[in-house]
Enzyme design. Sequence first.
Site, short mmCIF file in Angstrom:
data_model
loop_
_atom_site.label_atom_id
_atom_site.label_comp_id
_atom_site.label_asym_id
_atom_site.label_seq_id
_atom_site.Cartn_x
_atom_site.Cartn_y
_atom_site.Cartn_z
N LYS A 1 48.39 15.40 -59.83
CA LYS A 1 48.69 15.98 -58.36
C LYS A 1 49.11 15.24 -57.39
CE LYS A 1 45.30 17.74 -54.66
NZ LYS A 1 44.10 18.14 -54.32
N GLU B 1 47.22 5.03 -63.73
CA GLU B 1 47.25 5.22 -65.11
C GLU B 1 48.37 6.16 -65.62
OE1 GLU B 1 44.62 5.38 -63.18
OE2 GLU B 1 42.79 5.05 -64.11
N GLY C 1 41.81 18.52 -57.84
CA GLY C 1 42.29 17.91 -59.24
C GLY C 1 41.32 18.65 -60.37
N GLU D 1 31.97 14.75 -60.40
CA GLU D 1 32.67 14.24 -59.29
C GLU D 1 32.66 15.38 -58.24
OE1 GLU D 1 37.44 14.49 -59.50
OE2 GLU D 1 36.70 12.03 -60.24
N HIS E 1 22.06 15.75 -85.52
CA HIS E 1 22.05 14.70 -86.46
C HIS E 1 22.29 13.52 -85.67
CE1 HIS E 1 21.68 17.43 -89.83
NE2 HIS E 1 22.52 18.46 -89.07
N LYS F 1 39.54 1.72 -57.58
CA LYS F 1 40.88 1.59 -57.73
C LYS F 1 41.39 0.71 -56.96
CE LYS F 1 41.50 6.87 -58.17
NZ LYS F 1 42.07 7.88 -57.37
O1 LIG Z 1 46.24 14.21 -60.62
P1 LIG Z 1 45.99 12.86 -60.01
O2 LIG Z 1 46.55 12.77 -58.67
O3 LIG Z 1 46.78 11.83 -60.89
O4 LIG Z 1 44.49 12.46 -60.26
C1 LIG Z 1 43.71 12.58 -61.30
C2 LIG Z 1 42.24 12.52 -61.24
O5 LIG Z 1 41.91 11.24 -60.16
C3 LIG Z 1 40.92 11.54 -59.38
O6 LIG Z 1 41.46 11.40 -58.20
C4 LIG Z 1 39.89 10.61 -59.47
O7 LIG Z 1 40.19 9.24 -59.57
C5 LIG Z 1 40.43 13.04 -59.85
O8 LIG Z 1 39.65 13.81 -58.77
C6 LIG Z 1 41.81 13.55 -60.29
O9 LIG Z 1 41.35 14.81 -61.13
#
Ligand SMILES: O=P(O)(O)OC[C@H]1O[C@](O)(CO)[C@@H](O)[C@@H]1O
Length: 532
Positions: A195, A201, A253, A339, A370, A499
């Site tokens: 988003k 990452e 998100g 969240e 199990h 973060k």
């Molecule tokens: O779609 P983006 O902006 O990469 O965010 C990924 C995810 O990271 C978050 O902001 C949480 O770190 C979530 O709310 C979101 O779904």
Amino acid sequence: MWNKLKTYTDAALDLSIPALFEDAGRAQDFSVCAADMLFDYSKTSLTDDSRACLVNMLGESGFEARRKAMFSGEHINETEGRAVLHTALRAAAGAEIFEDGENVVPGVRETLDRMRAFADALRDGSFQGQGGAITDVVNIGIGGSDLGPAMACLALKPYHDGPRTHFVSNVDGAHIHDILQGLNPETTLILVASKTFTTIETMTNAQTARDWMALSVSDPGAQFAALSSNLTSTAGWGIPAERVFGFEDWVGGRYSLWGPIGLTIMIAMGADKFEEFLSGARAMDDHFRTAAPLDNMPVMLALTGIWHNQGLGYGTRAVLPYDQRLSRLPAYLQQLEMESNGKSVRMDGSDTPVHTGPVVWGEPGTNGQHAFYQLIHQGTRVIPCEFLLAVEGHEADLKHQHELLVANCLAQSEALMLGRSLDVARELMAAKGLDGDELERQARHRVFPGNRPSTTLLYPKLTPHMLGQIIALYEHRVFVEGVMLGINSYDQWGVELGKQLAVALQPIVSGEMPADDKDGSTRQLVDFIRGN
Ligand SMILES: O=P(O)(O)OC[C@H]1O[C@](O)(CO)[C@@H](O)[C@@H]1O
């Protein structure tokens, strides 16, 4: 408001759930049937009176006005100044939903049409990779840009007839390494799903994928597309506008799989099936906005949750799908619920007087039986269980296995409720030839306390339409619980601090900067890492 509930929760601690079934109508009275689904919450300690109290509390919470505000595009996400309109992503063509005076539905449908054209081109081979038709699609995203589409793609596997789909989320290089290892860069398409298009990452993995592709094809960017609301950054990344699928900031998100973030789902099973998925969610939206509380499935799912968590103090909730293809549902719901409702400050800035969202966890049945069901049956904590079960499986030739699955699911909720008394356990031990102290000792280990609550959601079959209904059901449950708690379910400030610290720690880990100003524990960890 919460004090009123206490009278009923105090009384409920002495209630026998099995005894409540002396009322022959209980199962029916404490169930909701809607949209071909049955939600049975009769195996809980809710009574007419406690349920009425919860319904009153719902009314006092301003729920109806808030629901109207959400569906009509008001900025109910007050800490971010945004509307909450994921429901607009699944609105029927021709519907009118206004945000800041503008009808958002035409824009949503236009994006869906563009997604359809792109998905069709990938599926019929008219969009070519540099080595021929696209065989594999890799969605690179994390959190809401991964969990939803990954969960839904797995859930709807019987409907896949397009390119293979894969998901990379973790910044741990092992994840992307293992996924790309088996793929041909000449026929792979990378979807960068973010988003914000800033998530470290995702951007790191996207760069790794581009480098991987550049080793084999002359124009790696030609096999990239972006799913994002940050069109400036997607352009900066060199992804041409025709392969960027955007959405607005009023889609959170974790609520975004209904639009561009769901493109992988559409590619896997085709745009018509994706429309069925949307129509399922829409059916649940219509139900949620019109049904009276007692007939309203998301409302009753939420009130059951409030009863167990805020009322009776059961701090976790096990989600147990007896449906292997819903094996990622618990992980998906962890983000959706934790969240959204993992907050401690109310809308007005005051502290919440009660606990907020529960810890959500689970695994599919029968596997969980199990592993951790021992604790659910005989442990000291009471864990409300939420079972999900399809009446019919997709494997017509394995009907006997489905029957076994169904029997196991029903057996678990029955065992949790009925338990096994000491007398019965003694009889069992006597039948084994034990007596005296040894009989007594062994019998005690075989007692099941029972009276443990569970709910069951039954649905005919896990089709795209049904999955849409199920996900929307849980989305609305989160909304109802959030309104009753007076919190904002649509921000996530709690993810920010870690973060920021990670960005500051990276040069320390790599040795470019000293760890001197860090606490003793962090310094020790850094020293150990560097030393090894
Ligand atoms: O779609 P983006 O902006 O990469 O965010 C990924 C995810 O990271 C978050 O902001 C949480 O770190 C979530 O709310 C979101 O779904």
